[in-house]
Scaffold this active site. Structure first.
Site, mmCIF file in Angstrom:
data_model
loop_
_atom_site.group_PDB
_atom_site.id
_atom_site.type_symbol
_atom_site.label_atom_id
_atom_site.label_comp_id
_atom_site.label_asym_id
_atom_site.label_seq_id
_atom_site.Cartn_x
_atom_site.Cartn_y
_atom_site.Cartn_z
ATOM 1 N N LYS A 113 0.824 -1.215 0.000
ATOM 2 C CA LYS A 113 0.000 0.000 0.000
ATOM 3 C C LYS A 113 0.859 1.267 0.000
ATOM 4 O O LYS A 113 0.489 2.261 -0.603
ATOM 5 C CB LYS A 113 -0.991 -0.008 1.177
ATOM 6 C CG LYS A 113 -2.071 -1.063 0.996
ATOM 7 C CD LYS A 113 -3.330 -0.826 1.793
ATOM 8 C CE LYS A 113 -4.415 -1.810 1.355
ATOM 9 N NZ LYS A 113 -5.663 -1.697 2.059
ATOM 10 N N LYS A 195 -5.254 -9.118 -6.972
ATOM 11 C CA LYS A 195 -6.453 -9.248 -6.125
ATOM 12 C C LYS A 195 -7.559 -8.289 -6.569
ATOM 13 O O LYS A 195 -7.272 -7.135 -6.881
ATOM 14 C CB LYS A 195 -6.029 -8.938 -4.684
ATOM 15 C CG LYS A 195 -7.088 -9.150 -3.640
ATOM 16 C CD LYS A 195 -6.545 -8.800 -2.261
ATOM 17 C CE LYS A 195 -6.739 -7.337 -1.947
ATOM 18 N NZ LYS A 195 -7.575 -7.032 -0.794
ATOM 19 N N LYS A 198 -11.038 -2.744 -4.054
ATOM 20 C CA LYS A 198 -11.851 -1.523 -4.140
ATOM 21 C C LYS A 198 -11.071 -0.409 -4.801
ATOM 22 O O LYS A 198 -11.626 0.413 -5.504
ATOM 23 C CB LYS A 198 -12.200 -1.027 -2.731
ATOM 24 C CG LYS A 198 -13.151 -1.865 -1.972
ATOM 25 C CD LYS A 198 -13.487 -1.128 -0.664
ATOM 26 C CE LYS A 198 -13.567 -2.081 0.487
ATOM 27 N NZ LYS A 198 -12.340 -2.124 1.283
#
Ligand code: AQP
Length: 329
Positions: A113, A195, A198
């Site tokens: 991230k 993956k 969102k």
């Protein structure tokens, strides 16, 4: 009795990966009446990356409505918004003062991230797993149903509980992760090595729970497949295997049943039927969602009751922690 805690960030649109990886597990756990169930909308986690305040508020309510619309029954489960119980951040600080930096430096989700945030990476994003440990340990959680990406954070939570207990005496319950092997990591329809997420900028690879029938059909039609035309679940067929699991989870049929159904048939038939199964699966969820969003009083009552339950339960744990750590007078 099992105490179950889990949550989802209101950081975007909930997708079928969130549903299959977590919410569907919550539903199964709800069937055992002896379980204590706590499901959170983790808005404090969401702000570890930049959020538009107006949008965040909207998404918090949207996620809560989607929990209920998906079948999380407020009579059996406690649903609340994380920021409405400040014990989460209080306990995080206490954990911050005892977690070795080396433990946090090993967290792979932070590496992924922070690479996306670059210069914008915050201390909060680094500290995300400590807040998650506080979420879980505050409630004497025994089991945490999550997707595979959260396994390392649950292991860290266990380590934190064990370290705290060793220093201050038995206070926290080290929790177990509950990961549905088959559904633990649903992949993007556009890239089966990445993956479903969102925050994926390319939303064509993500089926959102609120997508229209038209969008669903288009996304499934455009989903990438593998070489060869067989519809089988196999390691060398990651795209088709991903679609097969999604099909199985939304239709209730087993993967092998679906494989037999499409023996000798092409990707076209398979995708068309998968799209229809998906539309059929999501239609009642969307209908209930729209009802809840039209009259927000019901939702407010559910979230108020959930927050009251959470605050009541966690306050006892915080009192205990303050006492053993030597805080206050
Ligand atoms: N693709 C997935 N397959 C299976 N489970 C998944 N989860 C997320 N994506 C998949 C599980 O959903 C729960 C909630 O996730 P989260 O909101 O905490 O955030 P995340 O794991 O970072 O999920 P996203 O959708 O990829 O969000 P963004 O893009 O905001 O980072 C967790 O139990 C997770 O394992």
């Amino acid at each position: 009795m099992k105490t179950i805690f889990s949550g989802i960030q209101p950081s975007g649109n909930l997708h079928i990966g969130n549903y299959i990886g977590t919410i569907s597990q919550w539903m199964k756990l709800q069937q055992e009446s002896s379980n204590e169930l706590i499901f959170c909308i983790v808005d404090l986690h969401a702000i570890t990356v930049p959020q538009d305040p107006k949008m965040l508020r909207q998404k918090i309510v949207e996620v809560a409505a989607l929990y209920v619309a998906s079948g999380i029954d407020p009579k059996k489960s406690n649903i609340f918004v994380q920021s409405e119980n400040s014990d989460h951040t209080y306990l995080t600080w206490i954990f911050d003062c005892m977690i070795p930096m080396g433990w946090m430096n090993r967290m792979t989700q932070f590496k992924d991230k922070s690479a996306k945030q670059a210069e914008g990476t915050t201390v909060g994003l680094f500290n995300y797993p400590a807040l998650m440990a506080a979420d879980i340990l505050l409630y004497d959680t025994t089991h945490v149903p999550v997707g595979e990406d959260q396994r390392q954070h649950i292991e860290l939570t266990r380590d934190i509980a064990e370290k705290f207990n060793k220093i201050y005496g038995e206070t926290f319950v080290p929790p177990e992760p509950m990961i549905d092997k088959q559904a633990a990591r649903m992949m993007s329809l556009q890239n089966p090595t990445s993956k479903m997420s969102k925050s994926d900028k390319d939303q064509t690879g993500t089926i959102n729970l609120l997508d229209s029938a038209g969008e669903i059909r288009k996304k499934i039609q455009r989903a990438v497949t593998d070489s060869g035309s067989e519809i089988v679940y196999r390691e060398d067929k990651p795209a088709v295997s991903n679609l097969l699991i999604i099909y199985s989870k939304v239709s209730g049929k087993s993967v092998s049943e679906i494989e037999s159904q499409y023996q000798g048939k092409g990707y076209g038939d398979f995708k068309k039927d998968l799209a229809e199964a998906m539309v059929e699966f999501l239609t009642p969820i969307q209908k209930r969602y729209n009802e809840l969003m039209k009259n927000k009083d019901e939702l407010s009552k559910i979230l108020d009751a959930g927050a009251e339950f959470a605050r009541h339960k966690s306050s006892k744990k915080i009192e205990m922690v303050k006492k053993v750590v030597g805080l206050g007078r």
